[in-house]
Design a protein around this motif. Sequence first.
Motif, PDB file in Angstrom:
ATOM      1  N   ALA A  23      -4.825  -2.121   1.160  1.00 17.33           N
ATOM      2  CA  ALA A  23      -5.960  -3.013   1.445  1.00 17.33           C
ATOM      3  C   ALA A  23      -5.819  -4.318   0.654  1.00 17.33           C
ATOM      4  O   ALA A  23      -6.053  -5.409   1.188  1.00 17.33           O
ATOM      5  N   ILE A  24      -5.405  -4.183  -0.599  1.00 10.76           N
ATOM      6  CA  ILE A  24      -5.228  -5.375  -1.446  1.00 10.76           C
ATOM      7  C   ILE A  24      -4.126  -6.271  -0.866  1.00 10.76           C
ATOM      8  O   ILE A  24      -4.274  -7.498  -0.768  1.00 10.76           O
ATOM      9  N   GLN A  25      -3.052  -5.629  -0.451  1.00 12.95           N
ATOM     10  CA  GLN A  25      -1.941  -6.395   0.149  1.00 12.95           C
ATOM     11  C   GLN A  25      -2.433  -7.156   1.391  1.00 12.95           C
ATOM     12  O   GLN A  25      -2.123  -8.342   1.560  1.00 12.95           O
ATOM     13  N   GLY A  26      -3.212  -6.460   2.245  1.00  9.95           N
ATOM     14  CA  GLY A  26      -3.752  -7.108   3.445  1.00  9.95           C
ATOM     15  C   GLY A  26      -4.634  -8.291   3.097  1.00  9.95           C
ATOM     16  O   GLY A  26      -4.537  -9.367   3.709  1.00  9.95           O
ATOM     17  N   ALA A  27      -5.477  -8.113   2.086  1.00 16.90           N
ATOM     18  CA  ALA A  27      -6.383  -9.197   1.675  1.00 16.90           C
ATOM     19  C   ALA A  27      -5.579 -10.383   1.139  1.00 16.90           C
ATOM     20  O   ALA A  27      -5.867 -11.540   1.448  1.00 16.90           O
ATOM     21  N   ARG A  28      -4.549 -10.074   0.344  1.00 22.37           N
ATOM     22  CA  ARG A  28      -3.724 -11.162  -0.223  1.00 22.37           C
ATOM     23  C   ARG A  28      -2.947 -11.883   0.872  1.00 22.37           C
ATOM     24  O   ARG A  28      -2.767 -13.104   0.811  1.00 22.37           O
ATOM     25  N   GLU A  29      -2.509 -11.142   1.881  1.00 24.39           N
ATOM     26  CA  GLU A  29      -1.798 -11.778   3.014  1.00 24.39           C
ATOM     27  C   GLU A  29      -2.675 -12.842   3.661  1.00 24.39           C
ATOM     28  O   GLU A  29      -2.182 -13.852   4.156  1.00 24.39           O
ATOM     29  N   ASN A  30      -3.981 -12.583   3.651  1.00 24.85           N
ATOM     30  CA  ASN A  30      -4.911 -13.551   4.253  1.00 24.85           C
ATOM     31  C   ASN A  30      -5.520 -14.498   3.218  1.00 24.85           C
ATOM     32  O   ASN A  30      -6.579 -15.068   3.445  1.00 24.85           O
ATOM     33  N   GLY A  31      -4.839 -14.614   2.089  1.00 29.81           N
ATOM     34  CA  GLY A  31      -5.174 -15.667   1.130  1.00 29.81           C
ATOM     35  C   GLY A  31      -6.182 -15.307   0.060  1.00 29.81           C
ATOM     36  O   GLY A  31      -6.555 -16.161  -0.743  1.00 29.81           O
ATOM     37  N   ALA A  32      -6.637 -14.044   0.016  1.00 32.48           N
ATOM     38  CA  ALA A  32      -7.649 -13.686  -0.982  1.00 32.48           C
ATOM     39  C   ALA A  32      -7.019 -13.495  -2.365  1.00 32.48           C
ATOM     40  O   ALA A  32      -5.854 -13.110  -2.484  1.00 32.48           O
ATOM     41  N   GLU A  33      -7.829 -13.769  -3.375  1.00 30.21           N
ATOM     42  CA  GLU A  33      -7.448 -13.484  -4.760  1.00 30.21           C
ATOM     43  C   GLU A  33      -8.122 -12.152  -5.095  1.00 30.21           C
ATOM     44  O   GLU A  33      -9.351 -12.053  -4.985  1.00 30.21           O
ATOM     45  N   VAL A  34      -7.326 -11.148  -5.449  1.00 33.56           N
ATOM     46  CA  VAL A  34      -7.901  -9.801  -5.641  1.00 33.56           C
ATOM     47  C   VAL A  34      -7.690  -9.337  -7.077  1.00 33.56           C
ATOM     48  O   VAL A  34      -6.587  -9.435  -7.617  1.00 33.56           O
ATOM     49  N   GLU A  35      -8.750  -8.818  -7.681  1.00 36.86           N
ATOM     50  CA  GLU A  35      -8.665  -8.245  -9.022  1.00 36.86           C
ATOM     51  C   GLU A  35      -8.900  -6.733  -8.891  1.00 36.86           C
ATOM     52  O   GLU A  35      -9.893  -6.313  -8.289  1.00 36.86           O
ATOM     53  N   LEU A  36      -7.990  -5.951  -9.473  1.00 33.34           N
ATOM     54  CA  LEU A  36      -8.059  -4.484  -9.350  1.00 33.34           C
ATOM     55  C   LEU A  36      -8.569  -3.862 -10.652  1.00 33.34           C
ATOM     56  O   LEU A  36      -8.124  -4.221 -11.743  1.00 33.34           O
TER      57      LEU A  36
END
Length: 218
Positions: A23-36
Motif C-alpha cells: 500500500a505504501i509503495q502504491g501511495a508513493r508511486e502516486n507521489g505521496a509522502e508516507v511515514e510508517l
Amino acid sequence: MKILAFNGSPRLKGNSATMLDNAIQGARENGAEVELFNLYTMQFSGCISCFACKRLNKERPIVCVVKDDLQPILEKVREIDAIIIATPVYYSSETAATRALIERLCFPYLNYADYSNSHFPRKIPVGLIYTMNIPSEQFEPLGYNITFGRTKDTLARELGSCTMILANNTTQYNDYSKYEANTTGEAKKAYRDTHFSDDCRKAQQLGQQLATVKSLIS
Ligand SMILES: Cc1cc2nc3c(=O)[nH]c(=O)nc-3n(C[C@H](O)[C@H](O)[C@H](O)COP(=O)(O)O)c2cc1C
C-alpha cells in the motif's frame, strides 16, 4: 499529499507488514509522502477514559492528551491527507495495539452531543487492511464482516471515509512441520502462491487510490 501508515502486527515482516508495504509503495508511486509506524515498537496505551476530550471549556484539547509515544503522531493526523492501518486478526478482532490506536485516534473526534457530526475538522480517507488465518468462505459465517464493518464505520464516521481490504488464509509459520497446525505447509504454500500476490496488488491499488483522493474541507 502526506500519509501516515500503521503496522498493527508485532511481526515487522509478516503478512500485515507486507500488505502495508505494498500500500505504501502504491501511495508513493502516486507521489505521496508516507511515514510508517510499527505500533509494537512503541510505548502507548488505549484510551484511559479521562474525558479531557469531552470537556466543555476553552482548554478542550483537539487530540488525545495522554502523553506517550502515540501522542505526537496523533497531533500529526490533524495535518495529513490519509491514513493506512494494517492489522492481523487476533481472536476475531484487531490486535490490541491496533484497537488502542483506534480508540486514541477516534474518541477525541467522537461528538458525544451529536454522534452524526465528527469534531475532526476535515474529511480524510482511511485504508484498513486485515490479514487472517481463516479462509474467505468463513468470513461472513464467523461474523467478521459485522465486527470489522463496525471498525470501518467508526473510522469513516470520525475521519471521512474508510476502505477495507482483506488477505485470508495467510501463512503463519515458515516451517509447518515444527508447530501445531490443522493444515500442512504444502497446503498453505499452494494457497499463498496463488492468492497472496493478488492481495498485495489490491493493497498497492488501495495505496494508489488514497494518494489521489483529495482531502475535503468540511
Ligand atoms: C494471538 C493470535 C490470535 C489469532 N486469532 C485469529 C483469529 O481469530 N482469526 C483468524 O482468522 N486468524 C487469527 N490469527 C492468525 C493471524 O491473524 C494471521 O496469521 C495473520 O495473517 C498474522 O499476521 P502477521 O503476519 O502480520 O502477524 C491469530 C494469530 C495470533 C498470533
